[in-house]
Design an enzyme around this catalytic site. Structure first.
Site, PDB file in Angstrom:
ATOM      1  N   GLU A  50       0.751  -1.290   0.073  1.00 49.59           N
ATOM      2  CA  GLU A  50       0.107   0.043  -0.061  1.00 49.59           C
ATOM      3  C   GLU A  50       0.686   1.119   0.093  1.00 49.59           C
ATOM      4  OE1 GLU A  50      -3.110  -0.199   3.141  1.00 49.59           O
ATOM      5  OE2 GLU A  50      -2.950  -2.233   2.836  1.00 49.59           O
ATOM      6  N   GLU A  77      -3.616  -9.924   3.776  1.00 49.26           N
ATOM      7  CA  GLU A  77      -4.522  -9.600   5.008  1.00 49.26           C
ATOM      8  C   GLU A  77      -5.369 -10.880   5.012  1.00 49.26           C
ATOM      9  OE1 GLU A  77      -2.710  -5.641   3.905  1.00 49.26           O
ATOM     10  OE2 GLU A  77      -3.397  -7.293   2.651  1.00 49.26           O
TER      11      GLU A  77
END
Length: 255
Positions: A118, A138
């Site tokens: 990210e 995740e």
């Protein structure tokens, strides 16, 4: 010249305006814990105010990883009451790169996972070693990919984003380059040279023009195409107030 010297963040700038922000003391995989994130956010805030900076290189320590993710040990102890505070720290750091007033180059030598990917996506240019592995794992640890994972559809398209986020699988450098997730891939021995070459190239351009372009790129993400085109007319006119077009165009001589 030294600009920032925090426990987890060190920044310096060269005479040509190329600054380097290095996150450190975060383990061999450059894991993003709250202390690391706090220092990085403070560093971005400080550097954003420095008009000498023409381009910023963002890197971790060592070559095992850019960032192998957020701190699992810390996240394991999160509760609904403090989880938002933790992820907001990461959001602030990613926004520090995305909204930085000059171009940001991410140096990606190895593992670039989760919050690390990210953060890389929030940078403007991603130059990687061919040993890099990219992924959003995740879901494998019981949480969704959030915040700047939202940049992925713009970068690689909806279908590829869905695959990354729902499977949690990694992709190698060749696939990431093919998808458009990376801008350049080189052998490890050439990584620092290519990052330096790109940084010096950008630093040789008009600094105000680069800042204008970065600002417009962010604005275009929110504007309709008609508004973006209309607003850019004034930006073009504003450029001639800086003296940069006159100086840089003079180098091309008369034709």
């Amino acid at each position: 010249m030294l600009l920032t010297d925090l426990h987890h963040a060190h920044a310096s700038v060269q005479d040509n305006g190329v600054a380097t922000l290095t996150f450190r003391n975060a383990g061999s995989l450059n894991i993003l814990s709250s202390p690391v994130l706090d220092d990085l956010a403070q560093a971005f805030d400080t550097l954003a105010q420095d008009s000498r900076i023409r381009v910023l290189v963002l890197r971790g320590t060592g070559d095992k990883a850019f960032v192998a993710g957020a701190d699992i040990k810390e996240m394991r102890a999160l509760t609904p009451d403090n989880a938002a505070a933790f992820i907001t720290r990461l959001r602030r750091v990613c926004e520090g790169a995305r909204q930085f007033p000059t171009p940001v180059i991410a140096r990606l030598p190895g593992w670039t996972l989760g919050g690390g990917l990210e953060l890389a996506c929030a940078c403007d240019i991603r130059i990687a070693s061919n040993r890099v592995q990219c992924g959003m794992p995740e879901v494998q640890v019981g949480i969704p990919s959030v915040i700047h994972a939202a940049l992925l559809p713009r970068l690689i398209g909806a279908a590829r984003t869905q695959w990354l986020l729902l499977t949690g699988d990694n992709i190698d450098a060749a696939q990431a380059l093919q998808w458009g997730l990376l801008d350049q891939v080189v052998p490890p021995a050439r990584l620092d040279g290519e990052v330096e070459h790109m940084a010096n190239k950008l630093a040789s351009y008009g600094p105000q023009a680069l800042r204008q372009q970065k600002r417009m790129l962010r604005a275009w993400e929110q504007q309709s195409i008609d508004q973006a085109i209309g607003d850019s007319v004034q930006e073009f006119a504003n450029a001639f107030k800086t003296g940069e077009p006159q100086a840089y165009m003079a180098r091309f001589g008369q034709h």
